[in-house]
Design a protein around this motif. Sequence first.
Motif, PDB file in Angstrom:
ATOM      1  N   LEU A 287       0.808  -1.224   0.116  1.00 28.34           N
ATOM      2  CA  LEU A 287      -0.045   0.125  -0.166  1.00 28.34           C
ATOM      3  C   LEU A 287       0.793   1.273  -0.192  1.00 28.34           C
ATOM      4  CD1 LEU A 287      -2.907  -1.089   2.275  1.00 28.34           C
ATOM      5  CD2 LEU A 287      -2.903  -1.093   0.074  1.00 28.34           C
ATOM      6  N   GLY A 288       2.126   0.968   0.014  1.00 29.98           N
ATOM      7  CA  GLY A 288       2.974   2.267  -0.148  1.00 29.98           C
ATOM      8  C   GLY A 288       3.441   3.109   1.080  1.00 29.98           C
ATOM      9  N   THR A 289       3.358   4.168   1.017  1.00 29.24           N
ATOM     10  CA  THR A 289       3.910   5.213   2.058  1.00 29.24           C
ATOM     11  C   THR A 289       2.514   6.133   2.389  1.00 29.24           C
ATOM     12  OG1 THR A 289       6.069   4.942   1.381  1.00 29.24           O
ATOM     13  CG2 THR A 289       5.627   6.626   2.993  1.00 29.24           C
ATOM     14  N   ILE A 290       2.431   6.292   3.774  1.00 31.64           N
ATOM     15  CA  ILE A 290       1.242   7.223   4.140  1.00 31.64           C
ATOM     16  C   ILE A 290       2.054   7.876   5.562  1.00 31.64           C
ATOM     17  CG2 ILE A 290      -0.693   5.939   3.651  1.00 31.64           C
ATOM     18  CD1 ILE A 290      -1.254   5.331   6.393  1.00 31.64           C
ATOM     19  N   MET A 291       1.225   9.093   5.746  1.00 29.25           N
ATOM     20  CA  MET A 291       1.742  10.015   6.893  1.00 29.25           C
ATOM     21  C   MET A 291       0.980   9.445   8.302  1.00 29.25           C
ATOM     22  SD  MET A 291       4.095  12.290   5.661  1.00 29.25           S
ATOM     23  CE  MET A 291       4.395  13.042   7.391  1.00 29.25           C
ATOM     24  N   GLN A 292       1.859   9.346   9.238  1.00 35.34           N
ATOM     25  CA  GLN A 292       1.215   9.061  10.706  1.00 35.34           C
ATOM     26  C   GLN A 292       0.066   9.989  10.706  1.00 35.34           C
ATOM     27  OE1 GLN A 292       3.176  10.277  14.305  1.00 35.34           O
ATOM     28  NE2 GLN A 292       3.234   8.078  14.522  1.00 35.34           N
ATOM     29  N   GLY A 293      -1.147   9.117  11.112  1.00 31.25           N
ATOM     30  CA  GLY A 293      -2.380   9.714  11.396  1.00 31.25           C
ATOM     31  C   GLY A 293      -3.339   9.504  10.342  1.00 31.25           C
ATOM     32  N   ASP A 294      -3.014   9.337   9.043  1.00 34.28           N
ATOM     33  CA  ASP A 294      -3.573   9.047   8.078  1.00 34.28           C
ATOM     34  C   ASP A 294      -4.364   7.459   8.070  1.00 34.28           C
ATOM     35  OD1 ASP A 294      -2.864  11.533   6.913  1.00 34.28           O
ATOM     36  OD2 ASP A 294      -1.791  10.561   5.193  1.00 34.28           O
TER      37      ASP A 294
ATOM     38  N   LYS B 246       1.377  -4.519   3.074  1.00 34.47           N
ATOM     39  CA  LYS B 246       2.621  -4.003   3.590  1.00 34.47           C
ATOM     40  C   LYS B 246       2.420  -2.358   3.321  1.00 34.47           C
ATOM     41  CE  LYS B 246       5.429  -6.465   0.633  1.00 34.47           C
ATOM     42  NZ  LYS B 246       6.465  -6.751  -0.015  1.00 34.47           N
ATOM     43  N   ILE B 247       2.845  -1.682   4.342  1.00 31.21           N
ATOM     44  CA  ILE B 247       2.834  -0.327   4.337  1.00 31.21           C
ATOM     45  C   ILE B 247       3.800   0.340   5.372  1.00 31.21           C
ATOM     46  CG2 ILE B 247       1.171  -0.175   6.527  1.00 31.21           C
ATOM     47  CD1 ILE B 247      -0.555   2.108   4.667  1.00 31.21           C
ATOM     48  N   GLU B 248       4.012   1.558   4.827  1.00 29.98           N
ATOM     49  CA  GLU B 248       5.108   2.319   5.618  1.00 29.98           C
ATOM     50  C   GLU B 248       4.597   3.536   5.968  1.00 29.98           C
ATOM     51  OE1 GLU B 248       9.905   4.207   5.501  1.00 29.98           O
ATOM     52  OE2 GLU B 248       8.683   3.290   3.436  1.00 29.98           O
ATOM     53  N   VAL B 249       4.701   3.912   7.419  1.00 23.45           N
ATOM     54  CA  VAL B 249       4.167   5.159   8.061  1.00 23.45           C
ATOM     55  C   VAL B 249       5.079   6.152   8.311  1.00 23.45           C
ATOM     56  CG1 VAL B 249       2.600   5.993   9.848  1.00 23.45           C
ATOM     57  CG2 VAL B 249       2.332   3.639   9.045  1.00 23.45           C
ATOM     58  N   LEU B 250       5.272   7.452   7.769  1.00 26.93           N
ATOM     59  CA  LEU B 250       6.098   8.412   7.949  1.00 26.93           C
ATOM     60  C   LEU B 250       5.594   9.245   9.060  1.00 26.93           C
ATOM     61  CD1 LEU B 250       7.108   9.185   4.248  1.00 26.93           C
ATOM     62  CD2 LEU B 250       8.380   7.437   5.667  1.00 26.93           C
ATOM     63  N   THR B 251       6.646   9.774  10.019  1.00 26.92           N
ATOM     64  CA  THR B 251       6.100  10.584  10.942  1.00 26.92           C
ATOM     65  C   THR B 251       6.533  12.145  10.411  1.00 26.92           C
ATOM     66  OG1 THR B 251       8.341  10.392  12.031  1.00 26.92           O
ATOM     67  CG2 THR B 251       6.494   9.250  13.001  1.00 26.92           C
ATOM     68  N   PRO B 252       5.874  13.074  10.787  1.00 28.02           N
ATOM     69  CA  PRO B 252       5.993  14.394  10.579  1.00 28.02           C
ATOM     70  C   PRO B 252       7.388  14.785  11.066  1.00 28.02           C
ATOM     71  CG  PRO B 252       4.034  14.364  11.529  1.00 28.02           C
ATOM     72  CD  PRO B 252       4.528  12.942  11.612  1.00 28.02           C
TER      73      PRO B 252
ATOM     74  N   ASN C 120      -5.707   2.391  10.024  1.00 24.24           N
ATOM     75  CA  ASN C 120      -5.373   3.753  10.849  1.00 24.24           C
ATOM     76  C   ASN C 120      -4.205   3.683  11.379  1.00 24.24           C
ATOM     77  OD1 ASN C 120      -5.326   5.893  12.409  1.00 24.24           O
ATOM     78  ND2 ASN C 120      -7.534   5.402  13.204  1.00 24.24           N
ATOM     79  N   SER C 121      -3.258   4.718  10.957  1.00 21.54           N
ATOM     80  CA  SER C 121      -1.797   4.832  11.204  1.00 21.54           C
ATOM     81  C   SER C 121      -1.862   5.688  12.668  1.00 21.54           C
ATOM     82  CB  SER C 121      -0.924   5.329  10.023  1.00 21.54           C
ATOM     83  OG  SER C 121      -1.550   6.632   9.937  1.00 21.54           O
ATOM     84  N   LYS C 122      -2.674   6.057  13.150  1.00 18.89           N
ATOM     85  CA  LYS C 122      -2.627   6.819  14.179  1.00 18.89           C
ATOM     86  C   LYS C 122      -1.571   6.008  15.583  1.00 18.89           C
ATOM     87  CE  LYS C 122      -5.031   9.136  18.220  1.00 18.89           C
ATOM     88  NZ  LYS C 122      -6.268   9.268  18.628  1.00 18.89           N
ATOM     89  N   GLY C 123      -0.363   6.763  15.846  1.00 18.66           N
ATOM     90  CA  GLY C 123       0.328   6.282  16.678  1.00 18.66           C
ATOM     91  C   GLY C 123       1.255   5.051  16.131  1.00 18.66           C
ATOM     92  N   LYS C 124       1.435   4.982  14.880  1.00 22.85           N
ATOM     93  CA  LYS C 124       2.139   3.872  14.154  1.00 22.85           C
ATOM     94  C   LYS C 124       3.334   4.697  13.501  1.00 22.85           C
ATOM     95  CE  LYS C 124      -0.743   0.621  15.156  1.00 22.85           C
ATOM     96  NZ  LYS C 124      -0.344  -0.265  16.302  1.00 22.85           N
ATOM     97  N   GLU C 125       4.321   3.876  13.373  1.00 26.54           N
ATOM     98  CA  GLU C 125       5.573   4.490  12.359  1.00 26.54           C
ATOM     99  C   GLU C 125       6.417   3.517  11.796  1.00 26.54           C
ATOM    100  OE1 GLU C 125       9.266   6.437  14.705  1.00 26.54           O
ATOM    101  OE2 GLU C 125       7.460   6.723  16.103  1.00 26.54           O
ATOM    102  N   GLY C 126       7.018   3.497  10.775  1.00 24.24           N
ATOM    103  CA  GLY C 126       7.858   2.703  10.229  1.00 24.24           C
ATOM    104  C   GLY C 126       7.315   1.805   9.353  1.00 24.24           C
ATOM    105  N   LYS C 127       8.001   0.581   8.962  1.00 28.36           N
ATOM    106  CA  LYS C 127       7.484  -0.428   7.759  1.00 28.36           C
ATOM    107  C   LYS C 127       6.719  -1.432   8.460  1.00 28.36           C
ATOM    108  CE  LYS C 127      11.113   0.584   4.361  1.00 28.36           C
ATOM    109  NZ  LYS C 127      12.140  -0.174   3.491  1.00 28.36           N
ATOM    110  N   MET C 128       5.478  -1.910   8.278  1.00 26.40           N
ATOM    111  CA  MET C 128       4.847  -2.805   8.933  1.00 26.40           C
ATOM    112  C   MET C 128       4.117  -3.881   7.692  1.00 26.40           C
ATOM    113  SD  MET C 128       2.697  -0.289  11.241  1.00 26.40           S
ATOM    114  CE  MET C 128       3.361   1.098  11.756  1.00 26.40           C
TER     115      MET C 128
END
Length: 124
Positions: free
Chosen positions: A31-38, A116-122, A88-96
Amino acid sequence: TSGLTATGSGSATNVRLGGANPLLVNTTVDLGTIMQGDTIMHVYNFKNTGNMPLVLSNVNASCGCTTPSYSKEPVAPGERGFITVKFNSKGKEGKMNKTVTAFANTKPADNTVSFKIEVLTPKK
């Protein structure tokens, strides 16, 4: 063999069910990359090419951050069904890697899809 052929959108693999053969839902999607909270959603679509209705009795996610929904009615031969996952990426970070297990009238009864998804933090 007659069977269920399921394909997910994205880079999914095929899934087959026929008679006593197991339903092998080993569909992994990036699923690529999203920002934390998305929040992101993905739909795994499938078509029942078997000769019996396919019944998904329950679908469970590997954690509370992933919410599944699915075809509640039996999927008749020739018809289409779905499994939708919302992450829901709230509180998550990194590759999962997250898994969702669908229980159906198959042998074995448990069938897994994953993403698979990667969550980036601001940046601060």
